[in-house]
Structures are given as C-alpha cells and as structure tokens.
Design an enzyme around this catalytic site. Structure first.
Site, mmCIF file in Angstrom:
data_model
loop_
_atom_site.group_PDB
_atom_site.id
_atom_site.type_symbol
_atom_site.label_atom_id
_atom_site.label_comp_id
_atom_site.label_asym_id
_atom_site.label_seq_id
_atom_site.Cartn_x
_atom_site.Cartn_y
_atom_site.Cartn_z
ATOM 1 N N GLU A 151 0.818 -1.227 0.000
ATOM 2 C CA GLU A 151 0.000 0.000 0.000
ATOM 3 C C GLU A 151 0.848 1.271 0.000
ATOM 4 O O GLU A 151 0.674 2.175 0.816
ATOM 5 C CB GLU A 151 -0.970 -0.027 1.184
ATOM 6 C CG GLU A 151 -1.966 -1.172 1.082
ATOM 7 C CD GLU A 151 -3.012 -1.185 2.190
ATOM 8 O OE1 GLU A 151 -2.825 -0.485 3.203
ATOM 9 O OE2 GLU A 151 -4.027 -1.889 2.033
ATOM 10 N N GLU A 193 -5.986 -7.852 -0.818
ATOM 11 C CA GLU A 193 -6.708 -7.574 0.434
ATOM 12 C C GLU A 193 -8.128 -7.133 0.103
ATOM 13 O O GLU A 193 -8.342 -6.348 -0.818
ATOM 14 C CB GLU A 193 -6.037 -6.464 1.255
ATOM 15 C CG GLU A 193 -4.800 -6.880 1.994
ATOM 16 C CD GLU A 193 -4.325 -5.803 2.955
ATOM 17 O OE1 GLU A 193 -5.182 -5.108 3.565
ATOM 18 O OE2 GLU A 193 -3.105 -5.643 3.091
#
Length: 479
Positions: free
Chosen positions: A175, A368
């Site tokens: 991320e 995710e």
C-alpha cells in the site's frame, strides 16, 4: 448478473495476513524491533519511545510458535494461496548487519515448506507496512534517506536467494500510495508528528519507486520466472453529483490515486505529475540513472487492496480530511457503512477491476479485501464453539460474484487473498476488537484468552467455494 462461474481452474482462491499482525514472537530468536513495536494503538495516536508491554503486536496471536497447526488449518480451509510477509527484523534485526539472522531465515524456510505441503502457494510481501527495522527509522529517517534503499536491497537479495524455488509471487511493498498519510508507520520517516510537505512526500515516493524497481531487477536476476508486483490501496471514485465539475474532480482524484501504479507499470512519471512538480517548485533528488532504472524494471501484475469506493466534489477538492483506507470522508448517500465508517460497495470492485485492466492490460491480483466486525464465541448447533458470521459470508460472496463478473467482462485476475485468514491485531486500531478472519482466536484486548483457534461459520463456506472453484457461490443455500 451471471449464473455460472467464470473463475479459471488456476485461479488462486486464498487468504492473507502479515507478519506484524499475527506472528508475535517479539525479541525471540534474534528478532529486532520494528516500527510496529512502538505503535501500540492506532498509528495516528503516535508512538512510544521504546517498545512497551501494552503493545498487543508483541505477542499478537502467536503464529510464530503455532504456525504448524495453523497451516494445517489453512490446508483444511482449502486455500490455494496464502499471502503473508517476511518480518524484515527477523532477518536483519537492525537492518544494518553484515550477516542475516539464520534463525529468522530458517523460520520462513519451514513456513513455506509447510504451506507447500498443504498445496498452498505463498504470496510474499517482502516488507509490509510498519515492518521496517526501528533502527533504520530512528537513525536514517527511513525511506526519506536514499541509504535505506541499499539496506532494503541487501535484505531483498538475501530473502530471494534463500527462498528461490519456494516463492513465485513477490510483492515489494504494501500500500505504497498511502505512505504520506502515515509516513512513520509506512516508510519509517521519523518526523511523523509533523505534516509531510510535498517535497518530502514526493522524495519518499521517489525513493520507494527506485527501491521497487531495483528490487524487481534483483528478483529477476535470481529467479527469472518470478512474478513481481507492488501493492496499493485503490477503489473507484464517483462524482458526488451529476455536475460536470464533480465529474472532472472525480477523474482528477482517480488519476492521483493511480499515480503509483502508473509509475510501476509504465516506468515513468506521468506528464501531469511532472507539471505539478514544476508548478510547486519542488526540489527533488532525482537522477537520470534512477529514472532509467524505473523505466527498465516494471511490475508483472497489478496488486492492490480493495475495501471501498470514494466520492469527490469540486467544492471539497481542497479538503485535507483523509483516512488511510478511505479516499475521502465525504459520505456516499447510496452506500451502507460498517462500524468503522467504511462504505460497502461490491460493485465498486468490478468497476476498479475493469478500470485497472483497461488502463494497464496487466493481470490483477486482489491481495486484500474483507469484512470486519466485533465478534464473540457462541455455541454452535453441533455444541462446538464458533462464530455465526453470516454477514462475512454474504459480504465476501458479493465481492466474489463481482470478481466473477469482471472475469466475464474480460479482465485477467490471478487470484484473491481476502483479509484475513484468522483474527489478529488490527493495524489501524492496535486491538483485537476488529476481527476479520475465518478462524476466531480466543484472545482479547485485556490480554486474556486461551489463544485457541475456532472455525467460524464462514470457514466451511469458503472451503466449499474453493472446492467448487467458485460454483458454490451460485447455490441458493450458502449456510
């Protein structure tokens, strides 16, 4: 909506975790302190001076000690893939050592062997958020300092050489597009209490672009057939109203959100970003050699987290209100929210899958995505303790059905590793209250509990989904 499964036979139905969330084993077998070890609560609440006893991540849910039994549970769940991370500080406790820690290396050797024995493909994040050695954050200022790139690359070379043949899918970072929101947590930049100005923000971004590309080059030299990606967190951004100005702002915000993937895939800074650098008179340390490295070493697939969509309005375009997993805190009146204020938008997943495919034409991997709730054990119909998490079944089913639709649209999707395989310490809260898993862990914020594992209702459901390669999603009775 389609009424049959389009998931290819090789689709990697899986689940996920990360080292600092669930391993524990703080200080064991030579492990050093990481950034996560001084963040006991939400990252926004700040750090402690040194690692303190109140940090639940130090024990986490004891995967480090219990991995053999846990991996057998993962096999019983039927996982085809499992995403986790290597704890950098198990390999290089401070990040600066000449030689790696053999006990740390052996742990992941054993873990990957155990996964393969269960027929599970490891999807490995080289370093997850908050897993940088604390020493590098405090003494080098993390990825604000180009010297840290070299420490990172030494670590990359060590683990890829060690696990060559055991790991096919590598993720360089986690991320990376939200680093500026929490620079200490995500990049080890120690002056995290101060606002990160644009010059520092983009220098961190650039240094991590260089690190990513150099890591790709190293991985390909060692294992030419390896597949390498770098994760971001993304979702579609809708205009708040039909006003053209809101539509334009949504486009600009979406483009900004995809900036990191643009560089990872195309190997260069987009023109609009170079224009921004010039207009803001940023003084960045960027060399021609670094730009060439970025150009020559791009990702093989696009990996990302998807939790929600966002909305944009021209009137709020200058707002500084942001959250790590929310594009903006503006409320979408058409969507439901969970306990944490996160919107629920399965159709948004199909939307972003198509946007990413149309823009990049690379395979995608959803690494995710999930449903979290505060949960407690209850007695099931068979007299065994469980959790009736029908809401997780319904939510994940909705997401998987939209992935199925995107595959039918023509999007190439490698796999799906939901967050998460089991309950563990939340990164955004530092507590056990936010539970994500198929497996309930009997452990709580007050440090009570047996640490025993219990299968939730969703455990058996996901096993059926995997066993049927997605066909079970279309059965009338899901649980």
């Amino acid at each position: 909506m389609s009424k049959s499964s389009y998931f290819p036979k090789e689709f990697l139905f899986g689940s996920a975790a990360a080292a600092y969330h669930f391993e524990g084993g703080f200080g064991k077998d030579g492990k050093g302190a990481s950034v996560a070890d001084v963040i006991p609560h939400a990252p926004s609440e700040g750090r402690t001076t040194v690692p303190e006893d109140g940090n639940l991540k130090h024990r986490a849910v004891e995967f480090y000690e219990r991995y053999k039994d846990d991996v057998k549970l993962f096999g019983e769940l039927g996982l085809k893939a499992f995403r986790t991370s290597i704890a950098w500080t198990r390999i290089y406790p401070k990040g600066i050592e000449e030689e790696p820690n053999e006990k740390g290396l052996q742990f992941y050797d054993d873990l990957f062997d155990a996964l393969h024995e269960q027929g599970i493909e490891p999807i490995i994040t080289i370093t997850h958020s908050a897993e940088m050695p604390l020493y590098l954050a405090e003494h080098y200022n993390g990825f604000a300092n180009k010297k840290v790139i070299e420490f990172y690359l030494k670590y990359v070379r060590t683990v890829v050489n060690r696990y060559k043949g055991k790991v096919k899918y590598w993720l360089t970072f986690n991320e990376v597009n939200i680093v500026a929101h929490e620079p200490f947590f995500h990049a080890g930049v120690a002056q995290y209490k101060e606002p990160v100005d644009d010059n520092l923000k983009y220098q961190i971004f650039h240094n991590m672009f260089v690190a990513n590309s150099k890591a790709i080059r190293i991985i390909k030299e060692i294992e030419p057939d390896a597949m390498v990606g770098c994760t971001t967190t993304i979702g579609p951004i809708y205009p708040l109203t039909p006003k053209p100005e809101d539509g334009l702002q949504a486009y600009f915000d979406m483009r900004e959100m995809l900036f990191h993937i643009d560089v990872h895939v195309f190997g260069k800074y987009p023109d609009y970003k170079l224009k921004e650098f010039k207009e803001k008179k940023l003084k960045l340390d960027i060399t021609d050699e670094e730009l060439q490295i970025i150009k020559e070493n791009t990702v093989d697939f696009v990996a990302y987290s998807y939790y929600m969509s966002g909305v944009s309005s021209f009137n709020r375009s200058n707002s500084k209100v942001r959250d790590v997993n929310i594009i903006s805190k503006m409320s979408n009146p058409e969507l439901k929210k969970n306990e944490w204020g996160w919107t629920y938008d399965p159709v948004g997943l199909r939307t972003i899958l198509n946007i990413v495919w149309d823009r990049y034409r690379l395979p995608e991997f959803i690494v995710e995505n999930g449903i979290s709730k505060p949960e407690n054990l209850e007695i099931g119909i068979n007299g065994q303790l469980t959790v009736y998490d029908d809401y997780r079944i319904e939510g994940l089913r909705d997401y998987l059905l939209q992935i199925n639709e995107a595959i039918h649209d023509g999007v190439q999707v490698i796999g799906y590793t939901n967050w998460a395989v089991m309950d563990f310490v939340s990164g955004s809260t530092g507590t056990m209250r936010k539970r994500w898993g198929f497996i309930f862990v009997d452990y709580y914020d007050d440090k009570t509990g047996s640490m025993k594992r219990f299968k939730k209702l969703s455990f058996d459901w996901y096993r059926k989904v995997i066993d049927s390669n997605g066909a079970f999603l279309f059965e009338e009775k899901q649980y």
